[in-house]
Design a protein around this motif. Structure first.
Motif, PDB file in Angstrom:
ATOM      1  N   ALA A 438       1.229  89.770  43.795  1.00  0.00           N
ATOM      2  CA  ALA A 438       1.313  88.612  42.899  1.00  0.00           C
ATOM      3  C   ALA A 438       2.264  87.565  43.460  1.00  0.00           C
ATOM      4  O   ALA A 438       1.982  86.353  43.406  1.00  0.00           O
ATOM      5  CB  ALA A 438       1.768  89.063  41.513  1.00  0.00           C
ATOM      6  N   GLY A 439       3.367  88.012  44.026  1.00  0.00           N
ATOM      7  CA  GLY A 439       4.331  87.060  44.594  1.00  0.00           C
ATOM      8  C   GLY A 439       3.789  86.333  45.810  1.00  0.00           C
ATOM      9  O   GLY A 439       4.015  85.131  45.979  1.00  0.00           O
ATOM     10  N   LEU A 440       3.042  87.051  46.645  1.00  0.00           N
ATOM     11  CA  LEU A 440       2.469  86.417  47.833  1.00  0.00           C
ATOM     12  C   LEU A 440       1.421  85.375  47.435  1.00  0.00           C
ATOM     13  O   LEU A 440       1.349  84.289  48.039  1.00  0.00           O
ATOM     14  CB  LEU A 440       1.851  87.482  48.738  1.00  0.00           C
ATOM     15  CG  LEU A 440       2.861  88.383  49.469  1.00  0.00           C
ATOM     16  CD1 LEU A 440       2.164  89.575  50.095  1.00  0.00           C
ATOM     17  CD2 LEU A 440       3.617  87.596  50.528  1.00  0.00           C
ATOM     18  N   VAL A 441       0.609  85.687  46.432  1.00  0.00           N
ATOM     19  CA  VAL A 441      -0.398  84.727  45.978  1.00  0.00           C
ATOM     20  C   VAL A 441       0.280  83.474  45.437  1.00  0.00           C
ATOM     21  O   VAL A 441      -0.108  82.345  45.754  1.00  0.00           O
ATOM     22  CB  VAL A 441      -1.307  85.383  44.917  1.00  0.00           C
ATOM     23  CG1 VAL A 441      -2.229  84.333  44.287  1.00  0.00           C
ATOM     24  CG2 VAL A 441      -2.120  86.508  45.532  1.00  0.00           C
ATOM     25  N   ARG A 442       1.318  83.678  44.632  1.00  0.00           N
ATOM     26  CA  ARG A 442       2.022  82.519  44.071  1.00  0.00           C
ATOM     27  C   ARG A 442       2.711  81.711  45.158  1.00  0.00           C
ATOM     28  O   ARG A 442       2.847  80.491  45.053  1.00  0.00           O
ATOM     29  CB  ARG A 442       3.058  82.975  43.042  1.00  0.00           C
ATOM     30  CG  ARG A 442       2.451  83.540  41.776  1.00  0.00           C
ATOM     31  CD  ARG A 442       3.538  84.070  40.845  1.00  0.00           C
ATOM     32  NE  ARG A 442       2.958  84.960  39.853  1.00  0.00           N
ATOM     33  CZ  ARG A 442       3.502  86.090  39.450  1.00  0.00           C
ATOM     34  NH1 ARG A 442       4.662  86.484  39.962  1.00  0.00           N
ATOM     35  NH2 ARG A 442       2.917  86.837  38.543  1.00  0.00           N
ATOM     36  N   SER A 443       3.163  82.395  46.220  1.00  0.00           N
ATOM     37  CA  SER A 443       3.909  81.675  47.260  1.00  0.00           C
ATOM     38  C   SER A 443       3.022  80.698  48.027  1.00  0.00           C
ATOM     39  O   SER A 443       3.519  79.708  48.561  1.00  0.00           O
ATOM     40  CB  SER A 443       4.549  82.676  48.232  1.00  0.00           C
ATOM     41  OG  SER A 443       3.573  83.310  49.035  1.00  0.00           O
ATOM     42  N   VAL A 444       1.726  80.975  48.094  1.00  0.00           N
ATOM     43  CA  VAL A 444       0.830  80.043  48.796  1.00  0.00           C
ATOM     44  C   VAL A 444       0.135  79.094  47.827  1.00  0.00           C
ATOM     45  O   VAL A 444      -0.461  78.105  48.242  1.00  0.00           O
ATOM     46  CB  VAL A 444      -0.235  80.805  49.629  1.00  0.00           C
ATOM     47  CG1 VAL A 444       0.437  81.621  50.715  1.00  0.00           C
ATOM     48  CG2 VAL A 444      -1.113  81.684  48.740  1.00  0.00           C
TER      49      VAL A 444
END
Length: 487
Positions: A438-444
């Motif tokens: 979830a954090g990686l998706v939000r980061s991009v």
């Protein structure tokens, strides 16, 4: 109530007044009160003995030599059995039947069991919040909860020289347990700065019992000369056949190393996440906590969910510690007894319990304010995660694949990213990697982040089965026709 083997529905069918899933502090507290009032109660736990993670029973040989590390748990279990509650250990609840009310379970011999009740109490607990880093697959790298389990209940250590890292008050008792076993704790890397003097920290003065507990941990760590490195996170772990060193970084700059420590074990965890799969599968309403990014069931003061026959208690209702878990279990029991017309709770006791729950809720809120919120940590850690880091260990999916998919074909959608990459589709169903994915998706795709509000936060959906199911259970559940091909 009935408990029978049905020809029409294969496997054992159990019907009770109350079925409680989870034999930890909350489930045990509810079971003891409900069974003592005369209701037919079944409590299930997948472990060989009741107790949950907090009251986990030591092995007989360990108990004879070292005693019971938490004897109050043994007394509570005995109270539940004496009250007449049916205790089904070794039972794994893995789903809900199409009728939306029958729980599907597998017993200790892998036979299927269906359970129905007029009231379901979900005390399914929590699991540890982890975040990947290079080297986190190395032998010797584990979570604080696993280290605590080995140390407290089995008197076994994860290593001889250990660093604990992550965030939250749980790191302190784990360090103390290791020290008691003779382990050299090289240091504690805390992502926040909760132990520096502040006006907010003065709020702990209003909770003297908890403050004494904290002071006890601090004194033991000071005697052992254990340093606490605040605002520090793990950058990477190195080693050939086993972790041999950990490199730490400043939390504000998680890609820049500040020190390397030689170890033979590393324990990393960022607190706990409520285990809500079963509640969601039963159709209970959940909300997404913006500070943590976790799904939290919507409940009333007594733990009653949006479905009137379902209660969610303990850590599954929100992380609050053992005292809050027991209070929530008792509150649910009293609410059920009131609805059954069996409430014998004096007004004075009801008021005392309400006061205790409010006090514990204030302490939980204070603790949450002292440590960094998981969502804020995620926003810092996720962008700095190296591209070749394995994020989903079940499906061997790396950070770069998740970022590329999220920014491309998945168009920033968490569940589309999951479907394209298979991150979170392995046996753990995303319990380990879901937070990081979830954090990686939000980061991009920052426009879809937690900061946009609850309605924009995405979480992995709950899917059947919520836990891996033995094949023998499924075959027997389907009936003899399904097994003819094997004859």
């Amino acid at each position: 109530m009935t408990a029978e083997h049905s020809a029409a529905t294969y496997g054992e069918v159990v019907e009770r007044d109350v079925v409680i899933v989870g034999g930890g502090p909350a489930g045990l507290s509810a079971a003891a009160r409900l069974a003592s009032a005369g209701l037919a109660v079944t409590i299930l736990d997948e472990q060989p003995e009741l107790g949950g993670q907090y009251y986990r029973r030591p092995a007989p040989a360990v108990a004879r030599q070292w005693g019971d590390h938490r004897p109050e748990g043994g007394r509570l279990i005995a109270q539940v059995r004496a009250a007449g509650a049916e205790c089904r250990t070794g039972h794994l609840v893995w789903g809900v039947e199409d009728d939306g009310r029958t729980l599907l379970a597998s017993d200790d011999a892998e036979h299927p069991v269906r359970l129905r009740a007029r009231y379901l109490v979900l005390a399914t607990g929590a699991f540890e919040r982890v975040f990947p880093f290079p080297g986190w697959q190395l032998p010797g790298v584990t979570t604080p909860g696993f280290a605590q389990h080995l140390a407290a209940s089995d008197h076994t250590t994860v290593g001889d020289r250990v660093v604990l890292a992550g965030s939250g008050p749980f790191l302190l008792p784990v360090a103390c347990s290791l020290i008691e076993l003779g382990v050299s704790v090289a240091g504690i890397a805390e992502a926040g700065r909760p132990y520096r003097p502040s006006l907010r920290a003065l709020g702990t003065l209003g909770h003297p019992a908890r403050l004494r507990e904290l002071a006890s941990y601090a004194a033991r760590l000071a005697r052992a000369r254990v340093p606490i490195w605040q605002e520090t996170v793990v950058l990477r772990a190195d080693g050939r056949d086993r972790v041999s060193s950990v490199t730490l970084a400043a939390a504000a700059r998680p890609a820049r190393p500040v020190r390397t420590v030689e170890v033979d074990a590393l324990c990393v965890g960022y607190g706990f996440r409520p285990q809500t799969d079963l509640a969601r599968m039963l159709g209970c309403q959940v909300r997404v906590d913006v500070a943590s990014g976790d799904a939290v069931p919507v409940t009333g003061a007594a733990g009653r969910a949006s479905r009137a026959d379902v209660y969610v208690v303990g850590e599954a209702a929100g992380i609050g510690g053992v005292h809050a878990a027991k209070a929530r279990g008792l509150a649910a029991a009293h609410d059920i007894l009131t609805r059954e017309g069996r409430s014998a709770v004096p007004v004075s006791e009801a008021r005392r319990m309400m006061s205790a729950r409010r006090r514990l809720a204030r302490f939980t809120a204070l603790t949450d304010s002292l440590y960094p919120g998981p969502a804020a940590l995620l926003a810092t850690l996720a962008p700095a995660l190296p591209a070749d880091t394995v994020v989903c260990r079940c499906e061997a999916v790396r950070a770069e694949e998740i970022r590329t998919t999220a920014a491309g074909s998945a168009d920033g959608d968490l569940n589309a990213t999951k479907a394209w990459t298979r991150a979170g589709m392995g046996p753990c169903q995303g319990r380990e990697c879901g937070f990081a994915v979830a954090g990686l998706v939000r980061s991009v795709m920052p426009g879809r982040g937690v900061g946009d509000g609850e309605s924009r936060v995405e979480i992995f959906p709950s899917r059947l089965p919520v836990r891996p199911v033995p094949l023998a259970t499924l075959l027997e559940l389907a009936g003899p026709e399904s097994q003819k091909g094997d004859a």
